[in-house]
Structures are given as structure tokens and as C-alpha cells.
Design an enzyme around this catalytic site. Structure first.
Site, mmCIF file in Angstrom:
data_model
loop_
_atom_site.group_PDB
_atom_site.id
_atom_site.type_symbol
_atom_site.label_atom_id
_atom_site.label_comp_id
_atom_site.label_asym_id
_atom_site.label_seq_id
_atom_site.Cartn_x
_atom_site.Cartn_y
_atom_site.Cartn_z
ATOM 1 N N LYS A 69 -8.309 -18.613 -34.504
ATOM 2 C CA LYS A 69 -8.299 -18.212 -35.921
ATOM 3 C C LYS A 69 -9.699 -18.214 -36.518
ATOM 4 O O LYS A 69 -10.053 -17.329 -37.296
ATOM 5 C CB LYS A 69 -7.378 -19.149 -36.703
ATOM 6 C CG LYS A 69 -5.921 -19.015 -36.295
ATOM 7 C CD LYS A 69 -5.100 -20.170 -36.797
ATOM 8 C CE LYS A 69 -3.637 -20.030 -36.443
ATOM 9 N NZ LYS A 69 -2.843 -21.230 -36.800
ATOM 10 N N GLY A 86 12.161 -14.674 -32.994
ATOM 11 C CA GLY A 86 12.133 -16.147 -32.955
ATOM 12 C C GLY A 86 11.885 -16.690 -34.351
ATOM 13 O O GLY A 86 12.406 -16.144 -35.342
HETATM 14 N N1 LIG Z 1 5.627 -20.217 -35.761
HETATM 15 C C1 LIG Z 1 4.731 -20.089 -36.709
HETATM 16 O O1 LIG Z 1 4.724 -20.829 -37.727
HETATM 17 C C2 LIG Z 1 3.664 -19.044 -36.585
HETATM 18 C C3 LIG Z 1 3.602 -18.208 -35.477
HETATM 19 N N2 LIG Z 1 2.606 -17.259 -35.415
HETATM 20 C C4 LIG Z 1 2.562 -16.338 -34.283
HETATM 21 O O2 LIG Z 1 3.718 -15.493 -34.345
HETATM 22 C C5 LIG Z 1 4.141 -15.118 -33.040
HETATM 23 C C6 LIG Z 1 5.588 -15.522 -32.853
HETATM 24 O O3 LIG Z 1 5.685 -16.897 -33.019
HETATM 25 P P1 LIG Z 1 7.131 -17.610 -33.085
HETATM 26 O O4 LIG Z 1 8.084 -16.754 -33.868
HETATM 27 O O5 LIG Z 1 6.901 -19.002 -33.516
HETATM 28 O O6 LIG Z 1 7.563 -17.571 -31.540
HETATM 29 P P2 LIG Z 1 9.011 -17.839 -30.907
HETATM 30 O O7 LIG Z 1 8.758 -18.377 -29.558
HETATM 31 O O8 LIG Z 1 9.868 -18.579 -31.872
HETATM 32 O O9 LIG Z 1 9.651 -16.338 -30.787
HETATM 33 C C7 LIG Z 1 9.156 -15.419 -29.854
HETATM 34 C C8 LIG Z 1 10.139 -14.260 -29.812
HETATM 35 O O10 LIG Z 1 9.630 -13.227 -28.980
HETATM 36 C C9 LIG Z 1 10.536 -12.975 -27.911
HETATM 37 N N3 LIG Z 1 9.714 -12.773 -26.726
HETATM 38 C C10 LIG Z 1 8.737 -13.595 -26.274
HETATM 39 N N4 LIG Z 1 8.199 -13.063 -25.152
HETATM 40 C C11 LIG Z 1 8.865 -11.897 -24.900
HETATM 41 C C12 LIG Z 1 8.787 -10.900 -23.888
HETATM 42 N N5 LIG Z 1 7.894 -10.995 -22.903
HETATM 43 N N6 LIG Z 1 9.640 -9.837 -23.940
HETATM 44 C C13 LIG Z 1 10.538 -9.751 -24.937
HETATM 45 N N7 LIG Z 1 10.681 -10.649 -25.944
HETATM 46 C C14 LIG Z 1 9.839 -11.713 -25.902
HETATM 47 C C15 LIG Z 1 11.450 -14.169 -27.794
HETATM 48 O O11 LIG Z 1 12.705 -13.736 -27.258
HETATM 49 P P3 LIG Z 1 13.975 -14.737 -27.121
HETATM 50 O O12 LIG Z 1 14.350 -15.104 -28.523
HETATM 51 O O13 LIG Z 1 15.047 -13.929 -26.449
HETATM 52 O O14 LIG Z 1 13.471 -15.892 -26.295
HETATM 53 C C16 LIG Z 1 11.525 -14.637 -29.255
HETATM 54 O O15 LIG Z 1 12.520 -13.926 -29.929
HETATM 55 C C17 LIG Z 1 3.170 -15.828 -32.073
HETATM 56 O O16 LIG Z 1 2.112 -14.946 -31.760
HETATM 57 C C18 LIG Z 1 2.641 -16.993 -32.927
HETATM 58 O O17 LIG Z 1 1.350 -17.426 -32.493
HETATM 59 C C19 LIG Z 1 1.668 -17.076 -36.400
HETATM 60 C C20 LIG Z 1 1.694 -17.897 -37.496
HETATM 61 C C21 LIG Z 1 2.668 -18.939 -37.673
HETATM 62 N N1 LIG Z 2 1.116 -23.229 -34.066
HETATM 63 C C1 LIG Z 2 0.446 -22.651 -35.230
HETATM 64 C C2 LIG Z 2 1.398 -21.670 -35.906
HETATM 65 C C3 LIG Z 2 0.687 -20.812 -36.867
HETATM 66 O O1 LIG Z 2 -0.287 -20.129 -36.515
HETATM 67 C C4 LIG Z 2 0.062 -23.770 -36.223
HETATM 68 O O2 LIG Z 2 0.490 -24.912 -36.003
HETATM 69 O O3 LIG Z 2 -0.675 -23.470 -37.163
#
Ligand SMILES: NC(=O)C1=CN([C@@H]2O[C@H](COP(=O)(O)OP(=O)(O)OC[C@H]3O[C@@H](n4cnc5c(N)ncnc54)[C@H](OP(=O)(O)O)[C@@H]3O)[C@@H](O)[C@H]2O)C=CC1
Ligand SMILES: N[C@@H](CC=O)C(=O)O
Ligand code: NA
Length: 432
Positions: free
Chosen positions: A205, A12
Site C-alpha cells: 500500500k 468473499g
Molecule cells: N478483506 C478486507 O477487509 C479487504 C480486502 N482487500 C482485498 O480485496 C480482495 C478480496 O479480499 P477478500 O474479499 O477479503 O477475500 P476472500 O478470500 O474473502 O474472497 C475471495 C473470493 O474470490 C474467490 N476466488 C479466489 N481465488 C479465485 C480463483 N482463482 N478463481 C475464482 N475465484 C477465486 C473466492 O471464491 P470462493 O468463495 O468460492 O472461495 C472468494 O469468493 C483481496 O485482493 C484483498 O487484498 C482490500 C481491502 C480490504
Molecule cells: N488484510 C488487510 C485488508 C485490507 O487491505 C488489512 O488488514 O488491512
């Protein structure tokens, strides 16, 4: 030359950034680790879904076993989010002797000690720099850079979504719902944004930060949490009028062997370094007995900033693999957990009241504070449109949380107080 094989859980916002960085920085990565790095398999929910990055569809799988039990895969990078299912995946990967890099603060706040212990038992690394303040290397800053000091206070803006919202509301007068929607579109918010605006994401966090900073196992349940959903435009107006900026602040403070960890909207003096941290940016202000005041600043959310922390952790894993020292980085807490009670928590407090506009009201209210030994920095009384009503806004001198809570309770019972509209801590003055 050995090729290090990576299994990616999730593609994602962050996972896409991980792919981009590994591909576009391959020469720098190879120079650092002395071998090439290849992403072998990527787990997603739906292999047919449109992707943010160009990817060989053959790498995608919906079967976690293609990664967790794949003997070719050395390192599992978890950027899928979620808690229980993901906990099971990482447990299995560690038992299969795979090193872990995760950005998952939800998981690490609840099960970090358990997973770190399992990783050490299996000579595996488990790094989670991206789980707190995204691309800012704050965890390494605490564990490595400040390892010789005794940390006494940390104040963090550690949620990018709420900082983005409060910045746009305060500086551009935009509506809350409109800005939250934009933060979601920009990929800052969690899949369920109530974790952001309710303060839970920041609390997770702060639990991770204070566990490392105080060397004490601080759990999510030990963190007092209040989000931003109750903040009104009047509160933002008055905080500006009184020379403050409203932020969602994580506070972790230590006095002797007892600590307090909380997340709440708080007022910061406009001159405080954290007051100028805007939009999705994060910052963690760390006060150490020897080093004094330090601040770590940068993007706390977003694809590439967060992925930078993830891939940098991966580099450390691979360096450790080459040196044969995996599984030795986990730092076990040194002190038993001891939490402060409300008589040991000190702050200034902002209070906004609606009262009957009659002679002696202000005197009765100030006497109530005096009875609890609490004085004032600032007091404002302004008439309201409502008949015979006025609004009192005040900032106290430093007081204990216990005293302030007692005063607030008595104010609710005063018949000339129509409503206690809002209360906030004021941080960043007097106390460090
Ligand atoms: N977004 C941000 O700025 C930040 C995010 N994080 C952390 O990073 C992690 C990812 O965040 P983010 O990239 O934004 O999330 P997204 O929702 O954008 O992406 C999640 C990904 O994981 C896949 N996925 C989710 N659940 C499952 C499952 N049960 N089985 C298989 N695949 C799964 C999804 O598949 P599909 O694409 O097919 O739906 C997608 O590709 C989280 O823990 C978040 O808290 C930490 C810091 C910053
Ligand atoms: N949803 C979180 C993503 C990073 O951890 C934020 O807004 O900081
Ligand atoms: Na970080």
C-alpha cells in the site's frame, strides 16, 4: 434506459459487500449515473460453497471466460485477490475493452504501471481506491484533492489487522495469537495473514501511495519492510512508560527529489493524531508544502467499508462511460525514481539493551553515541532479575539512520552489552 452490466471476480468478504451495496443503494446509484446497474455473473472457486449474501446461484460460475469474454459485460470488479492468475484475467478483460475496478493491492503494487498503461491504450478505466486503506478515499484525496500541492511526507497506519492486534495487546493485554485469530474471524486478515503481520500488505500500500503522492514509480522492492512479529510485551510496556504508542507505520518522506519509503513498528507520541487510531481503523497523515498537515481516517478493512470504495469507483467508471471519457484518468509519474540513502533518513530511535551492571557501562554507551554526534531525549536504567545485569532503555535525539546503524553494530561488539533487545524508530516528533 441502458443497463450497465457488471462481472464480479470473487464473492468473499469484499465481494459480498459489493453485492449488498449495489442492491441496497440501487436508487442512489441510479440517480448518480442515470441508468440501472446489474450484476450479470460472479466468478468463484466453488459454486457449491455457502455464501455470505443471498444470491441467485445461476449467477455463479467457476469459468472466468463467462465474464472476461462476455460481450454483455461492461465493467469487471476484481475482488478475488491473488497475483499472477488475476493479472492474466484483468489483462484479458482490458483487451476485451472492459473497465476495471480492483481492491487488489498485491497486484497493483507489482503490476499497477503495466495494467494502467494497458487500460489507457484500450480507452479503459482502471480504478483501485479500495487497494489502500480500504474505505478511506485516500487515493482520490491525493490525486484530486491535493493535486495542486507538493507532498513532502506521508505516515500511514494502512493495515487494519496489525492495528487491531497492537491495539488489543497494548490496551487489553491480550495475547498476540489470540488477537490474530479474532482478526481472521472478523475478515480483516489476508487469506495468508503473514502478509499482514510481516508488513508486506502495508508495504504494498505504501508503494501505491508514494507512487501517487510523489509522482514517482515506487516499486515494492523500494520499500524497507519490518513487521510486528518481533514486538515484545516489554517493548509495549516501555513505550507506554515513555509516553508513546506502538503502531505499524508506513513512512514516505521526500527531501528535494529523493524519497524514502518504509514500513516498520514505530513509537508515536500519545498526542500524535495517529496514536489514537485504533483497532482495524486506518489513517494516512499527509503533509503538503501548501496545505500543511492533513489526515484521512476510517475503516481500512472489513466487508462494507472496503466495498464502499469499490462501488464508488464503479460509479466513476459509469459516469465516464456516459461522458465518453474512459481511459484518461491514469496519472503517469512525473519524476524519475531517486531513493534516499541512510545518511539522508532522519528519525529519533528507541533502543533497549541488556548490559552487565558494572561501573562505567552507561558512560561508555553514552560516549559511543556522542562519538557519532547523537544525543538523548530519554534514558532509563533498571535492574534485572538476572545476576549483575541491568536494562537500559533510551530514546535518541533526531539522528540519521546511518549513524544509528553504526552505533547498533558497535554495541553488538561491546563485551559489557549482553544483548541488543530491540530498536524502533520514533516518529511524529521534531520532524513533521
Ligand atoms: N478483506 C478486507 O477487509 C479487504 C480486502 N482487500 C482485498 O480485496 C480482495 C478480496 O479480499 P477478500 O474479499 O477479503 O477475500 P476472500 O478470500 O474473502 O474472497 C475471495 C473470493 O474470490 C474467490 N476466488 C479466489 N481465488 C479465485 C480463483 N482463482 N478463481 C475464482 N475465484 C477465486 C473466492 O471464491 P470462493 O468463495 O468460492 O472461495 C472468494 O469468493 C483481496 O485482493 C484483498 O487484498 C482490500 C481491502 C480490504
Ligand atoms: N488484510 C488487510 C485488508 C485490507 O487491505 C488489512 O488488514 O488491512
Ligand atoms: Na482507499
Amino acid at each position: 434506459m441502458k443497463v450497465i452490466s457488471i462481472g464480479l471476480l470473487g464473492l468473499g468478504t469484499v465481494g459480498s459487500g459489493v453485492v449488498q451495496i449495489i442492491e441496497s443503494h440501487q436508487d442512489k446509484l441510479m440517480h448518480q449515473v442515470g441508468c440501472s446497474i446489474s450484476i450479470k455473473k460472479i466468478l468463484v472457486k466453488d459454486t457449491t460453497k455457502e455464501r455470505l449474501v443471498e444470491i441467485d446461484k445461476g449467477m455463479l460460475t467457476e469459468n472466468p471466460e463467462d465474464i472476461l469474454s462476455n460481450p454483455e459485460i461492461d465493467v469487471v470488479i476484481e475482488v478475488m485477490g491473488g497475483i499472477e492468475e488475476t493479472r492474466g484475467y484483468l489483462t484479458k478483460a482490458i483487451k476485451n475493452k472492459k473497465h476495471i475496478v480492483t481492491a487488489n493491492k498485491d497486484l497493483m503494487a507489482l503490476y499497477g504501471p503495466e495494467l494502467l498503461e494497458l487500460a489507457t491504450e484500450n480507452q479503459c478505466d482502471l480504478f483501485y481506491e479500495a487497494s489502500v486503506a480500504g474505505g478511506i478515499p485516500i487515493l482520490r484525496g491525493l490525486v484530486d484533492g491535493l493535486s495542486s500541492d507538493r507532498i513532502t511526507k506521508m505516515m500511514g497506519i494502512v493495515n487494519g489487522t496489525t492495528n487491531f492486534i497492537l491495539t488489543k495487546m497494548s490496551k487489553e493485554g491480550r495475547a498476540y495469537d489470540d488477537v490474530l485469530k479474532e482478526a481472521q474471524e472478523l475478515g480483516f486478515a489476508e487469506a495468508d495473514p503473514t502478509a499482514d503481520v510481516g508488513g508486506l500488505d502495508a508495504a504494498r500500500k505504501m508503494a501505491i501511495l508514494s507512487t501517487l503522492g510523489f509522482s514517482m514509480n515506487i516499486g515494492l522492492n523500494d520499500v524497507e519492510v519490518q513487521g510486528i512479529t518481533e514486538i515484545s510485551e516489554e517493548d509495549l510496556k516501555y513505550s507506554k512508560k515513555l509516553g508513546y504508542t506502538m503502531k505499524l507505520i508506513g513512512v514516505a518522506s521526500r527531501a528535494g527529489e529523493r524519497v524514502e519509503v518504509s514500513v516498520q513498528p514505530a513509537l508515536l507520541p500519545e498526542a500524535h493524531p495517529l496514536a489514537s487510531v485504533n483497532n482495524e481503523y486506518n489513517a494516512v497523515y499527509v503533509y503538503g508544502e501548501a496545505v500543511g498537515e492533513t489526515m484521512f481516517y476510517g475503516p481500512g478493512a472489513g466487508s462494507l467499508p472496503t466495498a464502499t470504495a469499490v462501488v464508488s469507483d464503479m460509479v466513476t467508471v459509469i459516469k465516464n462511460m456516459r461522458l465518453g471519457v474512459n481511459g484518461r484518468s491514469a496519472v503517469s509519474p512525473q519524476y524519475p525514481k531517486q531513493l534516499k540513502d541512510a545518511t539522508e533518513i532522519f528519525a529519533k530511535f528507541f533502543l533497549r539493551l541488556h548490559v552487565q551492571d558494572e561501573v562505567g557501562v552507561l558512560a561508555r554507551i553514552t560516549n559511543l553515541f556522542a562519538e557519532h554526534g547523537v544525543g538523548f531525549d530519554k534514558i532509563l536504567q533498571l535492574p534485572l532479575d538476572e545476576k549483575e545485569s541491568s536494562e537500559i532503555v533510551l530514546v535518541t535525539h533526531t539522528a540519521t539512520l546511518a549513524a544509528f546503524e553504526q552505533i547498533k553494530q558497535k554495541l553488538h561488539d561491546y563485551n559489557m552489552v549482553r544483548e541488543v533487545k530491540s530498536t524502533y524508530r520514533v516518529e511524529g516528533e521534531d520532524s513533521k
